[in-house]
Design an enzyme around this catalytic site. Structure first.
Site, PDB file in Angstrom:
ATOM      1  N   ARG A 160     -10.782  -0.623  14.319  1.00  0.00           N
ATOM      2  CA  ARG A 160     -10.599   0.143  13.092  1.00  0.00           C
ATOM      3  C   ARG A 160     -11.571  -0.440  12.079  1.00  0.00           C
ATOM      4  O   ARG A 160     -12.760  -0.203  12.195  1.00  0.00           O
ATOM      5  CB  ARG A 160      -9.123   0.060  12.658  1.00  0.00           C
ATOM      6  CG  ARG A 160      -8.705   1.142  11.716  1.00  0.00           C
ATOM      7  CD  ARG A 160      -7.212   1.178  11.461  1.00  0.00           C
ATOM      8  NE  ARG A 160      -6.677  -0.053  10.880  1.00  0.00           N
ATOM      9  CZ  ARG A 160      -5.454  -0.179  10.368  1.00  0.00           C
ATOM     10  NH1 ARG A 160      -4.630   0.846  10.394  1.00  0.00           N
ATOM     11  NH2 ARG A 160      -5.037  -1.312   9.858  1.00  0.00           N
ATOM     12  N   MET A 181      11.936  24.386   2.898  1.00  0.00           N
ATOM     13  CA  MET A 181      11.203  23.564   1.934  1.00  0.00           C
ATOM     14  C   MET A 181      12.119  22.731   1.040  1.00  0.00           C
ATOM     15  O   MET A 181      11.887  21.552   0.798  1.00  0.00           O
ATOM     16  CB  MET A 181      10.292  24.446   1.072  1.00  0.00           C
ATOM     17  CG  MET A 181       9.339  23.638   0.200  1.00  0.00           C
ATOM     18  SD  MET A 181       8.313  24.667  -0.855  1.00  0.00           S
ATOM     19  CE  MET A 181       7.281  25.510   0.329  1.00  0.00           C
ATOM     20  N   TYR A 185      15.782  30.152   9.042  1.00  0.00           N
ATOM     21  CA  TYR A 185      14.627  30.942   9.488  1.00  0.00           C
ATOM     22  C   TYR A 185      14.535  31.002  11.004  1.00  0.00           C
ATOM     23  O   TYR A 185      14.784  30.017  11.694  1.00  0.00           O
ATOM     24  CB  TYR A 185      13.329  30.297   8.982  1.00  0.00           C
ATOM     25  CG  TYR A 185      13.117  30.415   7.490  1.00  0.00           C
ATOM     26  CD1 TYR A 185      13.137  31.650   6.859  1.00  0.00           C
ATOM     27  CD2 TYR A 185      12.868  29.279   6.743  1.00  0.00           C
ATOM     28  CE1 TYR A 185      12.914  31.750   5.487  1.00  0.00           C
ATOM     29  CE2 TYR A 185      12.646  29.371   5.370  1.00  0.00           C
ATOM     30  CZ  TYR A 185      12.664  30.604   4.748  1.00  0.00           C
ATOM     31  OH  TYR A 185      12.447  30.693   3.407  1.00  0.00           O
ATOM     32  N   LYS A 206       0.841  -1.198   0.000  1.00  0.00           N
ATOM     33  CA  LYS A 206       0.000   0.000   0.000  1.00  0.00           C
ATOM     34  C   LYS A 206       0.881   1.255   0.000  1.00  0.00           C
ATOM     35  O   LYS A 206       2.072   1.179   0.324  1.00  0.00           O
ATOM     36  CB  LYS A 206      -0.918  -0.016   1.230  1.00  0.00           C
ATOM     37  CG  LYS A 206      -0.182  -0.052   2.569  1.00  0.00           C
ATOM     38  CD  LYS A 206      -1.116  -0.413   3.710  1.00  0.00           C
ATOM     39  CE  LYS A 206      -0.370  -0.411   5.043  1.00  0.00           C
ATOM     40  NZ  LYS A 206      -1.199  -0.962   6.136  1.00  0.00           N
TER      41      LYS A 206
HETATM   42  C1  LIG Z   1      -0.452  -1.839   6.884  1.00  0.00           C
HETATM   43  C2  LIG Z   1      -1.017  -3.161   7.265  1.00  0.00           C
HETATM   44  C3  LIG Z   1      -0.178  -4.292   7.369  1.00  0.00           C
HETATM   45  C4  LIG Z   1       1.331  -4.196   7.303  1.00  0.00           C
HETATM   46  O1  LIG Z   1       1.815  -3.695   8.528  1.00  0.00           O
HETATM   47  P1  LIG Z   1       3.371  -3.571   8.846  1.00  0.00           P
HETATM   48  O2  LIG Z   1       3.421  -3.163  10.266  1.00  0.00           O
HETATM   49  O3  LIG Z   1       3.904  -2.510   7.933  1.00  0.00           O
HETATM   50  O4  LIG Z   1       3.984  -4.893   8.576  1.00  0.00           O
HETATM   51  C5  LIG Z   1      -0.772  -5.514   7.587  1.00  0.00           C
HETATM   52  N1  LIG Z   1      -2.116  -5.628   7.725  1.00  0.00           N
HETATM   53  C6  LIG Z   1      -2.937  -4.550   7.676  1.00  0.00           C
HETATM   54  C7  LIG Z   1      -4.396  -4.744   7.860  1.00  0.00           C
HETATM   55  C8  LIG Z   1      -2.412  -3.291   7.459  1.00  0.00           C
HETATM   56  O5  LIG Z   1      -3.234  -2.222   7.442  1.00  0.00           O
END
Ligand SMILES: *Cc1c(COP(=O)(O)O)cnc(C)c1O
Length: 382
Positions: free
Chosen positions: A143, A324, A265, A46
């Site tokens: 979640r 930046m 800055y 992802k």
């Molecule tokens: C992002 C995610 C993972 C991977 O998690 P890591 O800690 O990066 O290995 C696995 N399962 C779900 C549901 C996730 O959202």
């Protein structure tokens, strides 16, 4: 290839550059495979494979034998399907009304996370014939996911099981980076009950950190992300993974300042002695979080250290606020003429760990990687 990767700037002169160690990512996948024993190891890709490049990373892992991939969105899944015609591609946010045709066209496997998503998907199967899906169960993260009761009820429903068979039943741990946390065994137990209601269906509980909790947590499939990319999965233990990416910026100017002068800055950093500075071509637009400047950041009353870079074996501190496009390192400790304009300073990768740099910015490796931005010139190794 990602558009951002082709650049008119060459790697040797780019103000900011990334070396992506695909060989390390593959080696990390192999060591996780050894740790996971009988469980198969997927890849969570992802957010552009945590910033490293969805296509490049996924193609390398697929060549190494990885069969299963997890994307967050159907857009990521569709991109992935273009290069991986045969892989199983799971979508962690499931499927919503309006996305049906995309899911079918790209043969994506949504991880259905609510009764609403499930009803929508089963209606689609009634219309179009059987389609692959996964079920996401929430065992304590609060979640996404069905409740364990909803999932167990579904598994026990003879009418459902006679007609639909999920590809995967999955859940996600909240605290696997803290091996002694009581949430771990609690979620494990809850998930064991759910998995046993789905006989003959593959099950999956753990991401990177969960793999290190031992065989009880492996089930049939594990879903590592950060560990593939070299980040620290478990707190307070040595990180066994190889770095997935090295980030560097070019020295654009070297200047001397006198005792009493300030830099950047807000003039927050004042030099106690005559000093030499290296100005490099990366800033917060390249994911060098402004908070990495340490005490150079406004409103920090404590004198906290900022991040360090490394140039030719020397550790050099960031000084003054990160801007930046530019950042400033104090290179006074280096022998004169030891470095020159055009040399590169590493902010993390080979010599400084991703996690140490992230910690200096008050964040985690995950956030550092996914905020790297599109300006870097990238070189893929391996
Ligand atoms: C992002 C995610 C993972 C991977 O998690 P890591 O800690 O990066 O290995 C696995 N399962 C779900 C549901 C996730 O959202």
């Amino acid at each position: 290839m990602n558009q951002a990767h082709s650049s008119i700037e060459s790697f040797d002169t780019a103000p900011a550059r990334l070396t992506i160690h695909l060989d390390h990512v593959v080696a990390n996948w192999r060591s996780l495979s050894r740790l996971a024993g009988k469980a198969s190891v997927s890849a969570v890709v992802k957010a552009d494979a945590y910033g490293l490049g969805l296509e490049e990373v996924s193609a390398a892992l697929s060549r190494a034998g990885c069969r299963d991939f997890f994307a967050a969105t159907i857009a990521e899944g569709a991109r992935l399907r273009k290069i991986l015609p045969d892989a199983r591609i799971f979508i962690l946010t499931g499927m919503w009304d309006g996305q049906q045709e995309t899911v079918i066209a790209h043969r994506l496997i949504p991880a259905l996370a609510s009764i609403e998503q499930l009803s929508l998907f089963l209606a689609l199967c009634r219309d179009r014939g059987p389609l692959p899906f996964a079920i996401h169960v929430d065992t304590g993260m609060n979640r996404l996911g069905l409740t364990p009761e909803q999932a167990i009820h579904l598994g026990a429903d003879a009418h459902f099981s006679a007609r639909f068979k999920p590809e995967l039943i999955m859940s996600h741990l909240a605290c696997p980076d803290e091996p002694t946390h009581t949430m771990n065994p609690m979620q494990l137990q809850a998930f064991q009950r759910v998995a046993s209601a789905f006989k003959g269906v593959e099950s999956s509980l753990s991401g990177s950190a969960g793999i290190f909790l031992g065989p009880d947590y492996h089930f049939d499939l594990v879903r590592p992300g950060i560990a593939l990319y070299g980040g620290q999965a478990v707190n307070n233990v040595p990180n066994p993974m190889l770095p997935g990416v090295t980030a560097e910026a070019r020295i654009l100017q070297i200047r001397t300042v006198a005792a009493g002068d300030t830099a950047s800055y807000g003039a927050t950093h004042r030099f106690d002695a005559d000093s030499r500075l290296a100005i490099v071509g990366a800033g917060y637009a390249d994911g060098w979080h402004r908070a990495m400047s340490g005490s150079g950041v406004a409103f920090r009353s404590l004198k906290v250290p900022g991040a360090h870079g490394v140039v030719k074996d020397f550790s050099v501190p960031l000084v003054g606020r990160i801007t930046m496009d530019l950042s400033i390192f104090d290179v006074s400790a280096l022998p004169e003429n030891y470095i020159a304009c055009g040399d590169y300073i590493e902010i993390f990768g080979n010599y400084v760990s991703l996690d140490d740099t992230a910690r200096a910015a008050g964040t985690i490796g995950y956030e550092l990687l996914t905020s790297l931005g599109s300006r870097y010139v990238r070189r893929y190794r391996g």
